[in-house]
Design a protein around this motif. Structure first.
Motif, PDB file in Angstrom:
ATOM      1  N   LEU A   1       0.832  -1.207   0.000  1.00 48.19           N
ATOM      2  CA  LEU A   1       0.000   0.000   0.000  1.00 48.19           C
ATOM      3  C   LEU A   1       0.862   1.250   0.000  1.00 48.19           C
ATOM      4  CD1 LEU A   1      -2.557   1.693   0.242  1.00 48.19           C
ATOM      5  CD2 LEU A   1      -2.547   1.235   2.710  1.00 48.19           C
ATOM      6  N   SER A   2       1.886   1.251   0.839  1.00 51.25           N
ATOM      7  CA  SER A   2       2.762   2.426   0.914  1.00 51.25           C
ATOM      8  C   SER A   2       3.384   2.728  -0.439  1.00 51.25           C
ATOM      9  CB  SER A   2       3.876   2.207   1.938  1.00 51.25           C
ATOM     10  OG  SER A   2       3.323   2.072   3.214  1.00 51.25           O
ATOM     11  N   ALA A   3       3.850   1.684  -1.079  1.00 53.95           N
ATOM     12  CA  ALA A   3       4.467   1.874  -2.392  1.00 53.95           C
ATOM     13  C   ALA A   3       3.456   2.421  -3.396  1.00 53.95           C
ATOM     14  CB  ALA A   3       5.058   0.553  -2.888  1.00 53.95           C
ATOM     15  N   ASP A   4       2.270   1.837  -3.398  1.00 54.00           N
ATOM     16  CA  ASP A   4       1.239   2.285  -4.336  1.00 54.00           C
ATOM     17  C   ASP A   4       0.814   3.718  -4.026  1.00 54.00           C
ATOM     18  OD1 ASP A   4       1.211  -0.054  -5.773  1.00 54.00           O
ATOM     19  OD2 ASP A   4      -0.496  -0.931  -4.706  1.00 54.00           O
ATOM     20  N   TYR A   5       0.655   4.007  -2.755  1.00 53.39           N
ATOM     21  CA  TYR A   5       0.203   5.344  -2.360  1.00 53.39           C
ATOM     22  C   TYR A   5       1.248   6.390  -2.744  1.00 53.39           C
ATOM     23  CZ  TYR A   5      -1.714   9.107   0.484  1.00 53.39           C
ATOM     24  OH  TYR A   5      -2.235  10.315   0.912  1.00 53.39           O
ATOM     25  N   GLU A   6       2.477   6.052  -2.504  1.00 53.27           N
ATOM     26  CA  GLU A   6       3.569   6.989  -2.837  1.00 53.27           C
ATOM     27  C   GLU A   6       3.612   7.237  -4.351  1.00 53.27           C
ATOM     28  OE1 GLU A   6       8.401   7.328  -2.048  1.00 53.27           O
ATOM     29  OE2 GLU A   6       7.208   5.742  -1.087  1.00 53.27           O
ATOM     30  N   ALA A   7       3.481   6.164  -5.102  1.00 50.33           N
ATOM     31  CA  ALA A   7       3.516   6.295  -6.570  1.00 50.33           C
ATOM     32  C   ALA A   7       2.344   7.127  -7.063  1.00 50.33           C
ATOM     33  CB  ALA A   7       3.505   4.908  -7.222  1.00 50.33           C
ATOM     34  N   LEU A   8       1.177   6.873  -6.487  1.00 53.49           N
ATOM     35  CA  LEU A   8       0.004   7.637  -6.904  1.00 53.49           C
ATOM     36  C   LEU A   8       0.147   9.109  -6.512  1.00 53.49           C
ATOM     37  CD1 LEU A   8      -2.817   7.802  -8.129  1.00 53.49           C
ATOM     38  CD2 LEU A   8      -3.768   7.110  -5.908  1.00 53.49           C
ATOM     39  N   GLY A   9       0.708   9.321  -5.324  1.00 57.78           N
ATOM     40  CA  GLY A   9       0.940  10.707  -4.878  1.00 57.78           C
ATOM     41  C   GLY A   9       1.851  11.435  -5.854  1.00 57.78           C
ATOM     42  N   ALA A  10       2.903  10.758  -6.278  1.00 57.36           N
ATOM     43  CA  ALA A  10       3.833  11.377  -7.229  1.00 57.36           C
ATOM     44  C   ALA A  10       3.143  11.652  -8.557  1.00 57.36           C
ATOM     45  CB  ALA A  10       5.048  10.464  -7.426  1.00 57.36           C
ATOM     46  N   HIS A  11       2.336  10.706  -9.002  1.00 57.46           N
ATOM     47  CA  HIS A  11       1.612  10.867 -10.257  1.00 57.46           C
ATOM     48  C   HIS A  11       0.637  12.037 -10.166  1.00 57.46           C
ATOM     49  CE1 HIS A  11      -0.884   9.932 -13.750  1.00 57.46           C
ATOM     50  NE2 HIS A  11      -1.928   9.992 -12.936  1.00 57.46           N
ATOM     51  N   LEU A  12      -0.125  12.086  -9.089  1.00 60.52           N
ATOM     52  CA  LEU A  12      -1.101  13.179  -8.937  1.00 60.52           C
ATOM     53  C   LEU A  12      -0.383  14.513  -8.809  1.00 60.52           C
ATOM     54  CD1 LEU A  12      -3.802  11.539  -6.613  1.00 60.52           C
ATOM     55  CD2 LEU A  12      -3.941  12.008  -9.078  1.00 60.52           C
ATOM     56  N   ASP A  13       0.735  14.476  -8.177  1.00 59.67           N
ATOM     57  CA  ASP A  13       1.525  15.699  -8.059  1.00 59.67           C
ATOM     58  C   ASP A  13       1.906  16.207  -9.457  1.00 59.67           C
ATOM     59  OD1 ASP A  13       2.940  17.589  -6.263  1.00 59.67           O
ATOM     60  OD2 ASP A  13       4.684  16.833  -7.390  1.00 59.67           O
ATOM     61  N   ARG A  14       2.262  15.312 -10.335  1.00 59.54           N
ATOM     62  CA  ARG A  14       2.566  15.715 -11.714  1.00 59.54           C
ATOM     63  C   ARG A  14       1.336  16.303 -12.403  1.00 59.54           C
ATOM     64  NH1 ARG A  14       5.868  11.006 -11.288  1.00 59.54           N
ATOM     65  NH2 ARG A  14       4.338   9.582 -12.198  1.00 59.54           N
ATOM     66  N   ARG A  15       0.148  15.926 -11.909  1.00 61.47           N
ATOM     67  CA  ARG A  15      -1.080  16.501 -12.465  1.00 61.47           C
ATOM     68  C   ARG A  15      -1.556  17.710 -11.656  1.00 61.47           C
ATOM     69  NH1 ARG A  15      -4.796  11.169 -12.941  1.00 61.47           N
ATOM     70  NH2 ARG A  15      -6.485  12.712 -13.100  1.00 61.47           N
ATOM     71  N   GLY A  16      -0.722  18.107 -10.672  1.00 57.62           N
ATOM     72  CA  GLY A  16      -1.071  19.282  -9.892  1.00 57.62           C
ATOM     73  C   GLY A  16      -2.108  19.047  -8.816  1.00 57.62           C
TER      74      GLY A  16
ATOM     75  N   ASP B   1      -3.032  17.435  -4.977  1.00 59.01           N
ATOM     76  CA  ASP B   1      -2.465  17.053  -3.689  1.00 59.01           C
ATOM     77  C   ASP B   1      -3.197  15.818  -3.165  1.00 59.01           C
ATOM     78  OD1 ASP B   1      -1.461  16.843  -1.147  1.00 59.01           O
ATOM     79  OD2 ASP B   1      -2.562  18.589  -0.373  1.00 59.01           O
ATOM     80  N   ILE B   2      -2.504  14.707  -3.122  1.00 56.86           N
ATOM     81  CA  ILE B   2      -3.154  13.450  -2.727  1.00 56.86           C
ATOM     82  C   ILE B   2      -3.695  13.511  -1.311  1.00 56.86           C
ATOM     83  CG2 ILE B   2      -1.059  12.287  -1.900  1.00 56.86           C
ATOM     84  CD1 ILE B   2      -2.147   9.686  -3.184  1.00 56.86           C
ATOM     85  N   ALA B   3      -3.035  14.231  -0.460  1.00 55.29           N
ATOM     86  CA  ALA B   3      -3.475  14.288   0.942  1.00 55.29           C
ATOM     87  C   ALA B   3      -4.828  14.973   1.063  1.00 55.29           C
ATOM     88  CB  ALA B   3      -2.426  15.011   1.790  1.00 55.29           C
ATOM     89  N   ALA B   4      -5.045  15.970   0.235  1.00 58.58           N
ATOM     90  CA  ALA B   4      -6.329  16.671   0.283  1.00 58.58           C
ATOM     91  C   ALA B   4      -7.460  15.758  -0.168  1.00 58.58           C
ATOM     92  CB  ALA B   4      -6.268  17.925  -0.604  1.00 58.58           C
TER      93      ALA B   4
END
Lengths: 424, 424, 424, 424
Positions: free
Chosen positions: D18-33, D35-38
């Motif tokens: 999960l951590s790996a997937d979440y981190e990867a998704l966070g990075a991907h969403l960050d590239r789309r501008g 914020d995964i945390a929000a």
């Protein structure tokens, strides 16, 4: 049962009006070149089977609201069916549902003889679990992944045939609820292979003069996919199994907007139309009284049947299959038998030579007008006279209401209390 | 045409992000035991044909609203199709429609070679009258009551085969609008007999290595009945004609609520699935962009195709067939080709061994979860990387918009004014 | 035009049979306690408007197959409409479609007087682009995102009102194709706000004694969403605009299986039923001849209208709206006018006091039997006698065919060649 | 109940992935501008109510096939609901159905507190007859022709409110099956008048801070007409009753092909959207697991909700309402709660500013691509992380299966045998 005197008394008051109406219709048809007596003779020779379960009040998954005098068993049901035939002269046979109606053949035969009925197609049930049943049909029956469960379903169908032989039935109707509720739940292909294998075993147990009727239905009780979902799959089944296998068309089992009379024509053309379950529907498999929602559609189905009647081998079985939730089931079945006869009589009035000419000439307007000319003729006097001459009631519902039959059986048969449907 | 430098420039800005996404997805799939490169290789090998008519703006019976740069003829259309393939690397072939695209074979071959395309199935047209046509199809074509009209339709289909042979096509797709608008207008059975007779003549003219694809459709342009109304009738046609005859499934041609993926499975099981017209629909034959309304349904169709792929003889044809009324047709076709690839890639991700186990165990919830695990994976990086590696655009629409292609052809091709549809 | 002598000659041969049928029906109805003359008087007073565009051959997006003698302009159309009324005596008014029929008011009035017709509701057209139009309706009209395009659509509607005032019309019917083909293409709420704003401006330009009729339709030409998609949205429009705004119900514009007669009842109950477009449908907006597919549904609509007729303020407008693709439009419109009258006459026969009693007592079977008693009565002699007494034809189609009218106009009006629909 | 240690143990094995997937998704969403945390925070704050009846196995009119450990009463049901929330952290409340769940308020409150749940909307039941009931609902309840029966239904609803007040509920949901099975059985207008009268009495008994939710449904259990058949009638009810009356949308209660997200938008626009029953359907009111058939449709509904969320007064209630016929109900409800969250998370990802620009510019292709960009993002890591951080299970089904809960309750709760549905 309803005493003939009762019927005679009811007819006494109606006979004068019927004679006048019949005479006027005869004169009108004569002006159209049609012999009313010939039509009446065909109507008189027509019969539709009544389903034993139809005389009980139906229900939905939400509730069932029984009425007074619910039949307790197949013998009560045969009694009720006898009343229907006595009054309408249009329902000479009854279709049994096993195990609901499983009783010793001798008792069934004796009761049937008593009430003046014979037995139509046998119906098996592998869509419910019975109290004493070893394996559950929760995940299917003839197409179940488990061989033992399939075998149980096969054996049940063979038992239905066996009972049917002893009571003079000539057909087994198989309707199953097998399917799935989720994409992926089943493998469509393997499930159908299992179905074909299992059904072939049933087919092989069929006497030579029997017909196996398989019934398609788009959905319910399965809500994502159903093994025998439409006439295409049904046709494949009949092709795979052999000559004794034919397709049964229930008018309420199709997708919205589908042209049902065309399916009737296709199955007829390829020798695979085996029979009907007549009812009507507005939304899904509503099991409403036949002709109550779209009487012209029913007429168009009979138009195909009359069209095909020149073929002496064409002889599909006719059965009502309805759920009577808010009416007295006996009344609904009497009216429904009449509606089926009505559609038949109207279809007989169509000038088929003229129709063929219009079709050949692409005169769409005149062709459809010819159909309408049959449909809009009020053939009630023909139906009523046919009933009357056969000893039935000119107005079956009025005669039935006057007879006090329902109150009489309600006094004998214990009241059933309301109950929830499948959802609770 | 779009210069490779243009594509390269567009890719330059997108490549970094793609690499990151692709790497992350590879790592994720690796955690699920899936090799991303193997999936990518299959996606890269997949192609879907583009219909020549799809690059023009579509319309309805009410109106057609053309856009700038409408193609004037098949050569303009091939130019546009070339752009689609250049950018997506997913549409290597074009399906012609005759007589709209009828041109000397040599010219067609030469232009196709120039733009890097081949020819897919030929499509005949007997649902419209052409200016120079002797007999009208107003009342039908291959099933017309008039033998000369049927012959005219047969000859047209044979001419399509002849042209197809010269340009490397291997299939003829027949879709006709024959049917009726009124009950009684046609005799269902005789009409279908005429259809079968006529189509058999076309079938007999088919080269040995060709396939005849017949296409069913529930309604439109006929509004009461259609000769080839559903897969049941389509199956009968394919059975009657022979091994080279197969059924084409257009996703928008079914009654509401019908389970299309199940039809795909049935036709596959009996060796009669010939090909697809991909599009999407919400109401009728809406011809919307594939996957735009119900992407999960598209996935479920591909799930069946991947399920059947173990059979080496299973090789249905894939074609887009859409009407682009409000978008730039080139953009819609590029996105649609991608959507088809996406569904394919997602279906490849399904763990089929686990699925089979769940199905056998009637674990409906886990079975459907396995499908969803494939469907909800965002495979865009796989598709983009496959395009990129094949010389296409990482983001085809962005590259296309940046290229100025539409404006360029609009400058060359004369503007077409808006026009009413069939109703005026 | 058809000379009265022609009609008289045709009637001569039919009159004897009509008299016999009428007398017999009168006697039958008398036995049911119904006065045939009273029914005939109501039928004679009933009229349905004909759409000007209905006398031309319709088409689909695939093709249009014109017939001989297609009307060239509104004056030819009025000529054809005059024939329909002359023969049926049931279609006293014509509904115009602008700009197709835009001509100087004086010329329209003069021609209408000549052929014995008046003008019903005006119909605007913002679903097509006209050659001289500044802004395109490709992406909408009254709900377009661009204010200038909305204004153009508003101005067109106001121009329709202006012309209508000069020719005696009292209503404007607005049907627009605005909607979307893709999820996300439009913002549902903002689009509807724009629609309401624009339509309010049209409403404000309405004379005090006019009605604004808005028409809902589930889909087509927009295939994902339509601004006025159903009666719920239509009701909101009528509520928002004011008392002069009412809802128009086209029988073919609903989702499959929807109970249309219930919508009629609801709109009636809340004072918002403005009028009808009569036609029939089996699948989508098929625009088939009214009553040709489901005549009982048409009867059930008229059952609601007769039920509501005790309210003196209840006066919805009645118009045919059909697409005649395979018949002579004049014939189809004559038959359709008759079918509407038929449903009206049948509904008049229902014993409403008995019906109300059955409803109160929940006697479902008898209630529905009372409706059927009206429906299955063959009222053709009433319709024919009403026509005959008003100078029309006993059998309008026969008289029309005998008249040679179609051949005569075909000789005058140039032939139109077949053409593709919107898709090419 | 499931011990937290169990959950922790299950999470231990899944946390790394999960951590790996979440981190990867966070990075991907960050590239789309983005914020995964929000997004995660919003997902964590979202809850959907569970229906008490949903934890029992459902059924159809044909049969019900219970599973092991069926809950015996509301206390067992609350226990099961507690497990769902414990594992998913997404279902904080339960919706009761009276009289099925009628128990002393103190006992309900105490049990709810024990299992960590609160109470959502109350549901009344006047579609079934209860053993001790004076008058039958066979022919209707709130719209019955008999005043005493209506009063009984009113009193029952008021009793539901009373119990609801004592357990902290703030809403009453009324769904009735009233309608008819035959044309003519009821007078549409008088039936609706009676419904409005009766429901107004219930409305008047509503506390000031309560909402009355009325629910429309096209058909079933009534098969010809239903009093509250669609959102148009539902809107009229809410308008007639007042501000506290709002409409409830059950996703499975519409005609085929209807655009449900548009209904959501319309009701929202006019302040009358009160809440949802989430489920999915392919044919009729199939009550399948939400998102299992058409996940994109669910997303499009949430797209409307996110679009409307800027309005602080917009706060519709969210509830699951499904029938679990072939799965463990606890598993289905856990997955369904997750699917609803998933659609919400995906809708949150849509770039609304860009979408509004595309809509304004009629860039249909890009607008729909923006929706798809949200939909096709695999947000599972966000959902799982939100669950994990709140003490729930990363993989609720796996944790549940590992826990042995079902076997444990099956040992305690008596087995229920299979039974027929409403038809026998």
């Amino acid at each position: 049962m309803i005493h003939p005197d009762r019927i005679a008394a009811a007819n006494d008051t109606a006979e004068g009006r019927l004679s006048a109406d019949y005479e006027a219709l005869g004169a009108h048809l004569d002006r159209r070149g049609i012999d009313i007596a010939a039509i009446k003779a065909k109507v008189a020779g027509y019969g539709v089977a009544v389903p034993s379960w139809g005389v009980g009040t139906g229900g939905t998954r939400f509730a069932r609201f029984p009425g007074p005098g619910e039949p307790r068993d197949i013998f009560d049901k045969l009694e009720d069916c006898g009343v229907i035939h006595k009054l309408t002269r249009a329902t000479p046979s009854v279709s049994l549902h096993i195990p609901w109606d499983a009783q010793p053949a001798a008792d069934l035969n004796s009761k049937a003889q008593e009430v003046g009925l014979t037995f139509d197609a046998m119906n098996s049930n592998t869509f419910q679990d019975q109290p004493d049943q070893a394996l559950s049909y929760k995940f299917g029956s003839l197409s179940h992944t488990d061989a033992a469960t399939r075998r149980q379903a096969i054996d049940h169908n063979i038992a239905c045939i066996e009972l049917g032989r002893q009571i003079g039935s000539k057909a087994l109707t198989i309707w199953i609820g097998d399917g799935s509720n989720f994409p992926g739940q089943t493998n469509f292909t393997r499930q159908f292979e299992r179905y074909l294998d299992a059904t072939r075993t049933v087919y092989d147990a069929l006497p030579d003069d029997w017909t196996l009727l398989t019934e398609h239905k788009i959905y319910e009780p399965a809500f994502y996919s159903t093994v025998v979902q439409d006439w295409g799959t049904n046709l494949l089944i009949a092709q795979q199994l052999g000559d004794k296998a034919k397709c049964l068309v229930d008018l309420g089992h199709h997708a919205p907007t589908v042209n049902i009379e065309m399916i009737v024509a296709r199955l007829t053309q390829f020798g695979k139309l085996g029979g009907f379950h007549f009812n009507d529907s507005k939304y899904g498999d509503d099991d409403l009284d036949t002709g109550s929602i779209d009487p012209y559609r029913l007429f168009l189905v009979f138009n195909e049947l009359v069209e095909a009647a020149h073929n002496p081998d064409f002889n599909p079985m006719h059965m009502l299959d309805q759920s009577h939730n808010v009416t007295d089931p006996i009344e609904s079945l009497m009216v429904s038998a009449t509606e089926v006869q009505r559609a038949y009589a109207q279809a007989l009035l169509v000038d088929r030579a003229a129709l063929a000419e219009c079709q050949e000439a692409n005169d769409a307007l005149m062709a459809t007008t010819l159909l309408k000319a049959g449909f809009r003729t009020d053939v009630e006097p023909i139906l009523a006279m046919a009933r009357f001459e056969a000893g039935g009631a000119i107005d079956p519902v009025a005669a039935y209401r006057a007879s006090g039959y329902r109150a009489a059986v309600a006094a004998e048969r214990p009241a059933v209390s309301g109950a929830g449907g499948g959802i609770v």
